[in-house]
Design a protein around this motif. Structure first.
Motif, short mmCIF file in Angstrom:
data_model
loop_
_atom_site.label_atom_id
_atom_site.label_comp_id
_atom_site.label_asym_id
_atom_site.label_seq_id
_atom_site.Cartn_x
_atom_site.Cartn_y
_atom_site.Cartn_z
N GLU A 242 71.58 65.55 56.97
CA GLU A 242 70.33 66.01 56.37
C GLU A 242 70.09 65.37 55.01
O GLU A 242 68.96 64.99 54.68
CB GLU A 242 70.36 67.54 56.26
N GLU A 243 71.17 65.19 54.22
CA GLU A 243 70.97 64.67 52.86
C GLU A 243 70.53 63.20 52.85
O GLU A 243 70.03 62.72 51.85
CB GLU A 243 72.20 64.90 51.98
N ASN A 244 70.71 62.50 53.99
CA ASN A 244 70.26 61.11 54.05
C ASN A 244 68.78 60.98 54.39
O ASN A 244 68.25 59.87 54.46
CB ASN A 244 71.04 60.35 55.13
N ILE A 245 68.12 62.10 54.63
CA ILE A 245 66.75 62.03 55.11
C ILE A 245 65.74 62.28 54.00
O ILE A 245 65.83 63.26 53.27
CB ILE A 245 66.56 63.01 56.28
N MET A 246 64.81 61.35 53.87
CA MET A 246 63.82 61.41 52.79
C MET A 246 62.72 62.41 53.11
O MET A 246 62.54 63.40 52.44
CB MET A 246 63.19 60.03 52.59
N GLU A 247 62.01 62.14 54.20
CA GLU A 247 60.90 63.02 54.55
C GLU A 247 61.45 64.31 55.14
O GLU A 247 62.28 64.29 56.03
CB GLU A 247 59.95 62.33 55.54
N LYS A 248 61.01 65.45 54.61
CA LYS A 248 61.46 66.72 55.18
C LYS A 248 60.26 67.56 55.62
O LYS A 248 59.80 68.42 54.91
CB LYS A 248 62.29 67.50 54.16
N PRO A 249 59.72 67.25 56.81
CA PRO A 249 58.55 68.00 57.25
C PRO A 249 58.93 69.44 57.58
O PRO A 249 60.08 69.74 57.86
CB PRO A 249 58.12 67.26 58.51
N LEU A 250 57.92 70.30 57.52
CA LEU A 250 58.13 71.72 57.84
C LEU A 250 58.64 71.85 59.28
O LEU A 250 59.65 72.48 59.54
CB LEU A 250 56.77 72.42 57.70
N VAL A 251 57.92 71.20 60.19
CA VAL A 251 58.31 71.19 61.60
C VAL A 251 58.52 69.74 61.99
O VAL A 251 57.67 68.89 61.72
CB VAL A 251 57.20 71.83 62.47
#
Ligand code: ADP
Ligand code: ASP
Ligand code: MG
Length: 403
Positions: A242-251
Motif C-alpha cells: 500500500e505504501e508504494n501506491i501514489m493514487e489512493k482512490p476512495l473505491v
C-alpha cells in the motif's frame, strides 16, 4: 534479473499463441534475464477434461480428477519447451513434482506446503529456461494434486518466492487490473497499480483475473506482481504494498461473483454450540463459507443463512442433511440464482458514506439486497443473479470509476 512469467489459458490457446509466448520468453532470455515460465492448460482444456469425467460419473473421485486435469498443463509445458528448443534455447519442462511443489492432500484444492527448488535452481545455474506445468503439485504421500481453478497463478507466485525471483509477471488476455471486469463494463479503466489488500479482496470476491491465494502469497512473500497482456507490449498493473501506491482512490474496483449459492437453514435449535457444530463440520469438509446471517425465529429456534461457492454446494448439502436427520435443523433451502457484488477500496478506511452510496445505487435501480457484509475496505451485497451486470455498471457509474 530472475523473472517468473506465467501464461494463462488464452495466451497458450493454440499453437500460434504458444509460438508467440516462446518469442516473448526468448526475448526476455536474450535480454540477459533468467526465466522460469509457468503455463496453464490451453483455454477450454480443463473444462473439457471435467466434462469427460462427468460423462461417466457426476461425482468422480477427486484424486482421479487431479490425475486427469494435471495433464492439461503438461501438454502446454512440453510444447513450449519444444518450441523454445527449436529456437535454439536450452529449455526443459517440469511437472509440479519435478519442480518440487509439495502440497497437502486436499485433492482439487490442495494447498502448497513447501517448495523444494533444488531441481529448478540447478537447471537455472546451467542457464536453462524452465517451463513448469502450473496448477499442480504432489502430496506428501506422492499423489498428484491440483490447486483449484485458476491455480497456475498460485504456482507462479509460489515459485517466484521459492527461487527468490525479482519479478513475477502474470500474462493474460486483458492488459492489467481494471476498475471492474472489462467484459461487463467496457468503460472500466486500467489501474497502474493496486495494493495487495485491495487486490486480495477483489479476487476473493470474484475478479478471477488473479487467483486470490496467489495474491495472499505474493503479499506474504513480498513478491512484486505485474499483470499484463501477452498480446501486446502495453504496460500492465503493478500489485504491491500500500505504501508504494501514489493514487489512493476512495473505491478502486468492483467485483462480481456469480458462482455463489445461498444456503438457508430454518428452525435451527437455538442452543449454545450449535453454530460451532454446523460450521466446524462444514470447515472439516473444506466448504468455504462467506456471509453468515442469523435471525431469531421463535423462542428456541433460529434461522441461519450463509453463502458458499457453487462448487462446494454438494458438500454443504451433505452436512446440512446430517443436521436435518438429527432434528437440530428443521428444513433447508438452496438458491444458486444469486450473485455477490462488492466494492473495494482502501479509501473506505477513512471516509464515511461509501456503503450508503452502494445501497442507494441499488435502490435507484430497484434491486433488492438480500445480504450485506462489510470489512474495513469492502462492502458486499448478495442480490438476484439477473441483476448482476446492471448492478456492476450502476456502481461503476455511481463511484465515477470511469473518470
Ligand atoms: P487466464 O486464463 O490468463 O488465467 P483468466 O480468464 O483467469 O485468465 O482471467 C482474465 C479475465 O479476468 C479477463 O478476461 C476478465 O474478463 C476477468 N476479470 C475480472 N475482473 C477483472 C478486473 N477487475 N480486471 C481485469 N480483468 C478482470
Ligand atoms: N487450467 C486450470 C484452470 O483452468 C488452471 C489455470 O488455468 O490456472 O482452472
Ligand atoms: Mg486465471
Amino acid at each position: 534479473m530472475l523473472i517468473v512469467q506465467k501464461f494463462g489459458g488464452t495466451s497458450v490457446g493454440d499453437l500460434d499463441r504458444i509460438q508467440n509466448v516462446a518469442n516473448r520468453v526468448s526475448e526476455t532470455k536474450k535480454n540477459g534475464n533468467d526465466v522460469v515460465v509457468v503455463v496453464s492448460a490451453m483455454s477450454g482444456e480443463t473444462n473439457k477434461l471435467i466434462a469427460y469425467a462427468e460423462h461417466f460419473s457426476k461425482t468422480p473421485e477427486k484424486a482421479e480428477i487431479d490425475m486427469l486435469l494435471s495433464s492439461g498443463e503438461r501438454v502446454t509445458a512440453s510444447l513450449l519447451a519444444i518450441a523454445l528448443t527449436a529456437m535454439g534455447h536450452d529449455a526443459i519442462s517440469m511437472t509440479g513434482r519435478r519442480a518440487g511443489i509439495v502440497t497437502d492432500n486436499s485433492h482439487t484444492k490442495a494447498r502448497i506446503e513447501v517448495i523444494n527448488p533444488a531441481a529448478m535452481n540447478s537447471a537455472l545455474k546451467e542457464g536453462k529456461i524452465i517451463v513448469v506445468a502450473g496448477f499442480q503439485g504432489i502430496s506428501l504421500d506422492g499423489n498428484v494434486t491440483t490447486l483449484g481453478r485458476g491455480g497456475s497463478d498460485l504456482s507462479a507466485v509460489a515459485i517466484a518466492g521459492a527461487i527468490g525471483a525479482d519479478l513475477c509477471e502474470i500474462y493474460t488476455d486483458v492488459s492489467g487490473i481494471y476498475t471492474t471486469d472489462p467484459r461487463i463494463e467496457p468503460k472500466a479503466r486500467k489501474l497502474n497499480s493496486i495494493s495487495y489488500d485491495e487486490m486480495l479482496e477483489l479476487s476473493s470476491l470474484g475478479a478471477k483475473v488473479l487467483h486470490s491465494r496467489s495474491v495472499e502469497l505474493a503479499k506474504k512473500l513480498n513478491v512484486n506482481l505485474v499483470t499484463r497482456t501477452s498480446f501486446s507490449n502495453e504496460e500492465g498493473t503493478l500489485i504491491t504494498k500500500e505504501e508504494n501506491i501514489m493514487e489512493k482512490p476512495l473505491v478502486s474496483g468492483i467485483a462480481l461473483d456469480k458462482n455463489q449459492a445461498r444456503v438457508s437453514l430454518m428452525g435451527v435449535k437455538d442452543r449454545p454450540g450449535i453454530a460451532s457444530d454446523i460450521f466446524t463440520k462444514l470447515a472439516n469438509k473444506n466448504v468455504n463459507i462467506d456471509m453468515i446471517i442469523q435471525n431469531k425465529a421463535h423462542d428456541d429456534e433460529a434461522n441461519i443463512d450463509f453463502t458458499v461457492p457453487v462448487t462446494d454446494l454438494n458438500d454443504a448439502k451433505e452436512i446440512v442433511d446430517m443436521f436435518i436427520k438429527s432434528g437440530e435443523v428443521k428444513d433447508a433451502s438452496f438458491n444458486e440464482k444469486i450473485c455477490k457484488v462488492s466494492i473495494v477500496g482502501v479509501g473506505m478506511k477513512s471516509h464515511t458514506g461509501v456503503a450508503a452510496k452502494a445501497f442507494s445505487t441499488m435502490a435507484a435501480e430497484n434491486i433488492n439486497i438480500n445480504m450485506i457484509s462489510t470489512s474495513e475496505i469492502k462492502v458486499s451485497m448478495v442480490i438476484d443473479e439477473k441483476y448482476a451486470e446492471l448492478a456492476v455498471r450502476s456502481l461503476h457509474n455511481a463511484y465515477e470509476l470511469d473518470k
